[in-house]
Motif scaffolding. Structure first.
Motif, PDB file in Angstrom:
ATOM      1  N   PHE A 141       0.821  -1.208   0.000  1.00  0.00           N
ATOM      2  CA  PHE A 141       0.000   0.000   0.000  1.00  0.00           C
ATOM      3  C   PHE A 141       0.855   1.259   0.000  1.00  0.00           C
ATOM      4  O   PHE A 141       1.991   1.275   0.487  1.00  0.00           O
ATOM      5  CB  PHE A 141      -0.968   0.016   1.176  1.00  0.00           C
ATOM      6  CG  PHE A 141      -0.347   0.273   2.533  1.00  0.00           C
ATOM      7  CD1 PHE A 141      -0.372   1.537   3.104  1.00  0.00           C
ATOM      8  CD2 PHE A 141       0.244  -0.757   3.251  1.00  0.00           C
ATOM      9  CE1 PHE A 141       0.173   1.779   4.363  1.00  0.00           C
ATOM     10  CE2 PHE A 141       0.791  -0.536   4.507  1.00  0.00           C
ATOM     11  CZ  PHE A 141       0.754   0.739   5.060  1.00  0.00           C
ATOM     12  N   SER A 142       0.289   2.314  -0.569  1.00  0.00           N
ATOM     13  CA  SER A 142       0.916   3.631  -0.523  1.00  0.00           C
ATOM     14  C   SER A 142       0.057   4.550   0.324  1.00  0.00           C
ATOM     15  O   SER A 142      -1.167   4.389   0.412  1.00  0.00           O
ATOM     16  CB  SER A 142       1.079   4.204  -1.936  1.00  0.00           C
ATOM     17  OG  SER A 142      -0.178   4.356  -2.568  1.00  0.00           O
ATOM     18  N   THR A 143       0.709   5.511   0.925  1.00  0.00           N
ATOM     19  CA  THR A 143       0.018   6.498   1.741  1.00  0.00           C
ATOM     20  C   THR A 143       0.778   7.815   1.648  1.00  0.00           C
ATOM     21  O   THR A 143       1.962   7.831   1.270  1.00  0.00           O
ATOM     22  CB  THR A 143      -0.066   6.032   3.209  1.00  0.00           C
ATOM     23  OG1 THR A 143      -0.853   6.960   3.970  1.00  0.00           O
ATOM     24  CG2 THR A 143       1.309   5.902   3.843  1.00  0.00           C
ATOM     25  N   LYS A 211       9.463  -4.389   2.843  1.00  0.00           N
ATOM     26  CA  LYS A 211      10.183  -3.277   2.230  1.00  0.00           C
ATOM     27  C   LYS A 211       9.405  -1.985   2.397  1.00  0.00           C
ATOM     28  O   LYS A 211       8.181  -1.978   2.422  1.00  0.00           O
ATOM     29  CB  LYS A 211      10.417  -3.545   0.738  1.00  0.00           C
ATOM     30  CG  LYS A 211      11.446  -2.613   0.092  1.00  0.00           C
ATOM     31  CD  LYS A 211      11.891  -3.145  -1.257  1.00  0.00           C
ATOM     32  CE  LYS A 211      13.026  -2.316  -1.817  1.00  0.00           C
ATOM     33  NZ  LYS A 211      13.526  -2.853  -3.112  1.00  0.00           N
ATOM     34  N   ILE A 212      10.145  -0.868   2.488  1.00  0.00           N
ATOM     35  CA  ILE A 212       9.570   0.476   2.497  1.00  0.00           C
ATOM     36  C   ILE A 212      10.280   1.299   1.437  1.00  0.00           C
ATOM     37  O   ILE A 212      11.510   1.250   1.316  1.00  0.00           O
ATOM     38  CB  ILE A 212       9.727   1.163   3.870  1.00  0.00           C
ATOM     39  CG1 ILE A 212       8.960   0.407   4.955  1.00  0.00           C
ATOM     40  CG2 ILE A 212       9.243   2.602   3.806  1.00  0.00           C
ATOM     41  CD1 ILE A 212       9.140   0.992   6.328  1.00  0.00           C
ATOM     42  N   ILE A 213       9.510   2.044   0.665  1.00  0.00           N
ATOM     43  CA  ILE A 213      10.081   2.966  -0.323  1.00  0.00           C
ATOM     44  C   ILE A 213       9.545   4.368  -0.050  1.00  0.00           C
ATOM     45  O   ILE A 213       8.359   4.555   0.188  1.00  0.00           O
ATOM     46  CB  ILE A 213       9.708   2.566  -1.766  1.00  0.00           C
ATOM     47  CG1 ILE A 213      10.278   1.185  -2.115  1.00  0.00           C
ATOM     48  CG2 ILE A 213      10.226   3.600  -2.759  1.00  0.00           C
ATOM     49  CD1 ILE A 213       9.922   0.731  -3.521  1.00  0.00           C
ATOM     50  N   SER A 236       6.796  12.836  -0.817  1.00  0.00           N
ATOM     51  CA  SER A 236       5.348  12.991  -0.732  1.00  0.00           C
ATOM     52  C   SER A 236       4.650  11.712  -0.298  1.00  0.00           C
ATOM     53  O   SER A 236       3.564  11.765   0.287  1.00  0.00           O
ATOM     54  CB  SER A 236       4.786  13.428  -2.098  1.00  0.00           C
ATOM     55  OG  SER A 236       5.236  14.704  -2.445  1.00  0.00           O
ATOM     56  N   PHE A 237       5.262  10.560  -0.597  1.00  0.00           N
ATOM     57  CA  PHE A 237       4.588   9.283  -0.382  1.00  0.00           C
ATOM     58  C   PHE A 237       5.492   8.291   0.330  1.00  0.00           C
ATOM     59  O   PHE A 237       6.720   8.426   0.331  1.00  0.00           O
ATOM     60  CB  PHE A 237       4.161   8.671  -1.729  1.00  0.00           C
ATOM     61  CG  PHE A 237       3.399   9.605  -2.615  1.00  0.00           C
ATOM     62  CD1 PHE A 237       2.098   9.967  -2.312  1.00  0.00           C
ATOM     63  CD2 PHE A 237       3.980  10.132  -3.764  1.00  0.00           C
ATOM     64  CE1 PHE A 237       1.391  10.837  -3.130  1.00  0.00           C
ATOM     65  CE2 PHE A 237       3.294  10.993  -4.587  1.00  0.00           C
ATOM     66  CZ  PHE A 237       1.996  11.353  -4.268  1.00  0.00           C
ATOM     67  N   MET A 238       4.845   7.286   0.897  1.00  0.00           N
ATOM     68  CA  MET A 238       5.537   6.127   1.450  1.00  0.00           C
ATOM     69  C   MET A 238       4.807   4.890   0.959  1.00  0.00           C
ATOM     70  O   MET A 238       3.584   4.829   0.999  1.00  0.00           O
ATOM     71  CB  MET A 238       5.533   6.168   2.985  1.00  0.00           C
ATOM     72  CG  MET A 238       6.161   4.942   3.637  1.00  0.00           C
ATOM     73  SD  MET A 238       6.243   5.117   5.448  1.00  0.00           S
ATOM     74  CE  MET A 238       7.574   6.296   5.581  1.00  0.00           C
ATOM     75  N   ILE A 239       5.567   3.927   0.443  1.00  0.00           N
ATOM     76  CA  ILE A 239       4.993   2.665  -0.009  1.00  0.00           C
ATOM     77  C   ILE A 239       5.549   1.567   0.871  1.00  0.00           C
ATOM     78  O   ILE A 239       6.754   1.467   1.082  1.00  0.00           O
ATOM     79  CB  ILE A 239       5.302   2.398  -1.494  1.00  0.00           C
ATOM     80  CG1 ILE A 239       4.607   3.439  -2.384  1.00  0.00           C
ATOM     81  CG2 ILE A 239       4.787   1.026  -1.898  1.00  0.00           C
ATOM     82  CD1 ILE A 239       5.376   4.661  -2.650  1.00  0.00           C
TER      83      ILE A 239
END
Length: 245
Positions: A141-143, A211-213, A236-239
């Motif tokens: 998921f992205s947030t 994993k985190i991007i 702007s985002f974290m996946i």
């Protein structure tokens, strides 16, 4: 509260105009990063939470998924999905994510693009997702990045008298909860959570962080939208990608 801002006609028109331009943060930052974390899809069942107009659901089918179920609270979005991204292997349901119940069905993969920050009860959502995944199933998921959602005021870029961006202000980081902003219309509600809350809640419900991007723009994006260079200074985002033990 289950917010359905995408059925506001003013918001929907403006949002659609933006997304249809193909020149957005989604196109050059968020979506490339999301897709980079989606595993091999051949023969996999996929649940798309907050599916919107169905672009990611269609992507999954085109890359080998056997079945996709797209869920979105917005009637406008589901109608658009059925027009633009209809496929015999995709079912779209107009339903709040919080109300989704499939007691006897499990999915190989659950994806969610920029919907989690609209959900008030994050632990309940993660518990539901854990229950819907097979053993070894993956949640991607992205947030919006917590740096973005933290500050109550949204004029985060501090500029000099000539309008040059000096630095990005972060405040109220540990004060989790509702944030309200103007985005085409007044009263758009999102929920701020710290990085530790996002991760530890996954762990608490039996998911293992993989994993985190914190993505930056693609090279093409920098050419078309030069302002994306600021993603180097402030993501702007974290996946996030996790799997069920």
């Amino acid at each position: 509260m289950k917010q359905n801002i995408y059925d506001n006609p003013i918001f929907f028109e403006q949002y659609n105009s933006l997304r249809n331009s193909g020149v957005t943060y989604n196109d050059f930052v968020e979506q490339p990063a999301m897709k980079s974390l989606i595993p091999a899809l051949h023969g996999k069942s996929v649940l798309d939470l907050g599916c919107g107009a169905g672009h990611l659901a269609r992507y999954c089918i085109e890359n080998g998924a056997s079945k996709v179920l797209g869920v979105d609270i917005s009637k406008n979005m589901i109608e658009q999905a059925n027009k633009e991204n209809k496929h015999e292997k995709i079912d779209y349901i107009c339903l709040p994510i919080e109300d989704l119940e499939f007691p006897e069905y499990k999915f190989d993969i659950i994806i969610s693009s920029l919907a989690v920050h609209y959900i008030e009860d994050y632990p309940a959502l993660v518990e539901k997702i854990s229950g819907l995944l097979i053993k070894g199933g993956e949640f991607i998921f992205s947030t919006e990045h917590p740096m973005v959602t933290a500050r109550r005021e949204k004029n985060n870029w501090i500029k000099d008298t000539e309008g040059n961006r000096l630095y990005y202000a972060v405040d109220h980081y540990q004060e989790e909860g509702k944030r309200e902003e103007h985005w085409y219309v007044d009263g758009v509600i999102k929920y701020h959570r710290t990085v530790s809350t996002l991760i530890n809640t996954l762990i608490n419900y039996g998911l293992v962080l993989e994993k985190i991007i914190e993505p930056q723009s693609t090279p093409a994006g920098l050419e078309i939208m030069p302002k994306l260079i600021h993603e180097v200074r402030k993501p702007s985002f974290m996946i996030i990608k996790a799997f069920k033990m």
